[in-house]
Design a protein around this motif. Structure first.
Motif, mmCIF file in Angstrom:
data_model
loop_
_atom_site.group_PDB
_atom_site.id
_atom_site.type_symbol
_atom_site.label_atom_id
_atom_site.label_comp_id
_atom_site.label_asym_id
_atom_site.label_seq_id
_atom_site.Cartn_x
_atom_site.Cartn_y
_atom_site.Cartn_z
ATOM 1 N N THR A 44 0.929 -1.384 0.034
ATOM 2 C CA THR A 44 -0.055 -0.029 0.133
ATOM 3 C C THR A 44 0.806 1.211 0.110
ATOM 4 N N ILE A 45 1.893 1.221 0.921
ATOM 5 C CA ILE A 45 2.843 2.498 0.713
ATOM 6 C C ILE A 45 3.480 2.683 -0.313
ATOM 7 N N GLN A 46 3.717 1.775 -1.171
ATOM 8 C CA GLN A 46 4.496 1.773 -2.539
ATOM 9 C C GLN A 46 3.741 2.255 -3.739
ATOM 10 N N ASN A 47 2.128 2.177 -3.335
ATOM 11 C CA ASN A 47 1.208 2.651 -4.249
ATOM 12 C C ASN A 47 0.440 4.048 -3.859
ATOM 13 N N PRO A 48 1.090 5.102 -4.265
ATOM 14 C CA PRO A 48 0.503 6.386 -3.635
ATOM 15 C C PRO A 48 -0.832 6.649 -4.075
ATOM 16 N N GLU A 49 -1.294 6.115 -5.146
ATOM 17 C CA GLU A 49 -2.844 6.378 -5.404
ATOM 18 C C GLU A 49 -3.951 5.450 -4.370
ATOM 19 N N ALA A 50 -3.027 4.626 -3.675
ATOM 20 C CA ALA A 50 -3.945 3.917 -2.938
ATOM 21 C C ALA A 50 -3.713 4.124 -1.533
ATOM 22 N N LEU A 51 -2.769 4.926 -0.988
ATOM 23 C CA LEU A 51 -2.435 5.303 0.162
ATOM 24 C C LEU A 51 -3.373 6.355 0.658
ATOM 25 N N ARG A 52 -4.215 6.041 1.800
ATOM 26 C CA ARG A 52 -5.178 6.829 2.522
ATOM 27 C C ARG A 52 -4.566 7.717 3.549
ATOM 28 N N LEU A 53 -5.214 8.913 3.919
ATOM 29 C CA LEU A 53 -4.481 9.785 4.989
ATOM 30 C C LEU A 53 -4.423 8.928 6.305
ATOM 31 N N SER A 54 -5.460 8.311 6.445
ATOM 32 C CA SER A 54 -5.594 7.436 7.789
ATOM 33 C C SER A 54 -4.584 6.438 7.933
ATOM 34 N N THR A 55 -4.206 5.838 6.815
ATOM 35 C CA THR A 55 -3.009 4.927 6.871
ATOM 36 C C THR A 55 -1.737 5.659 6.942
ATOM 37 N N VAL A 56 -1.670 7.072 6.722
ATOM 38 C CA VAL A 56 -0.265 7.692 7.007
ATOM 39 C C VAL A 56 -0.241 8.176 8.320
ATOM 40 N N ARG A 57 -1.643 8.446 9.049
ATOM 41 C CA ARG A 57 -1.580 8.723 10.400
ATOM 42 C C ARG A 57 -1.280 7.362 11.107
ATOM 43 N N SER A 58 -1.829 6.470 10.607
ATOM 44 C CA SER A 58 -1.670 5.054 11.299
ATOM 45 C C SER A 58 -0.061 4.972 11.405
ATOM 46 N N LEU A 59 0.558 4.864 10.414
ATOM 47 C CA LEU A 59 1.949 4.545 10.210
ATOM 48 C C LEU A 59 2.759 5.411 11.193
ATOM 49 N N VAL A 60 2.383 6.880 11.200
ATOM 50 C CA VAL A 60 3.232 7.802 12.031
ATOM 51 C C VAL A 60 3.106 7.408 13.353
ATOM 52 N N TRP A 61 1.752 7.047 13.964
ATOM 53 C CA TRP A 61 1.115 6.479 15.046
ATOM 54 C C TRP A 61 2.219 5.509 15.599
ATOM 55 N N ALA A 62 2.295 4.511 15.017
ATOM 56 C CA ALA A 62 3.142 3.084 15.115
ATOM 57 C C ALA A 62 4.412 3.632 15.265
ATOM 58 N N GLY A 63 4.860 4.568 14.365
ATOM 59 C CA GLY A 63 6.281 4.626 14.330
ATOM 60 C C GLY A 63 7.012 5.372 15.550
ATOM 61 N N LEU A 64 5.919 6.234 16.227
ATOM 62 C CA LEU A 64 6.145 7.120 17.365
ATOM 63 C C LEU A 64 5.993 6.215 18.570
ATOM 64 N N GLN A 65 5.364 4.959 18.501
ATOM 65 C CA GLN A 65 5.121 4.180 20.016
ATOM 66 C C GLN A 65 6.471 4.026 20.717
#
Length: 116
Positions: A44-65
């Protein structure tokens, strides 16, 4: 403090610095949050057209944990807004690449000779 040798990168938000890293625990949190295996998340990350803002937010959230446990998704959304979406996505990409390093290529040299 972010240490790229240990898989972490800094995320600057105004005058504050946060540390993004995707350890095993962070990746497990991400899988749980998105209800998807990490292999699907990577695609999903490798396909910008399929990347949702909620996914970006979840990625950042997990990366900060690992370094900033306790941040909520809503708080992370505000951090992304302040830091800027594109710079944040770039930093997530850096941290994700560090979590999945490419194997080192074999160095050219003389192969071992068989014993006679």
């Amino acid at each position: 403090m972010a240490n790229p040798l240990r898989g972490s990168v800094p995320l600057q938000v105004g005058d504050r610095s946060f540390t993004l890293s995707f350890s095993i625990n962070a990746l497990c949190e991400l899988e749980t949050e998105l209800d998807q295996p990490v292999a699907v998340i990577v695609k999903t990350i490798q396909n910008p057209e399929a990347l949702r803002l909620s996914t970006v937010r979840s990625l950042v959230w997990a990366g900060l944990q690992d370094h900033h446990a306790g941040l909520t998704l809503a708080e992370v959304g505000m951090l992304i807004s302040e830091a800027g979406l594109q710079p944040t996505i770039t930093k997530v990409g850096e941290a994700f690449r560090l979590a999945f390093p490419q194997p080192e290529k074999a160095k050219p040299g003389n192969p071992r000779k068989a014993k006679a």
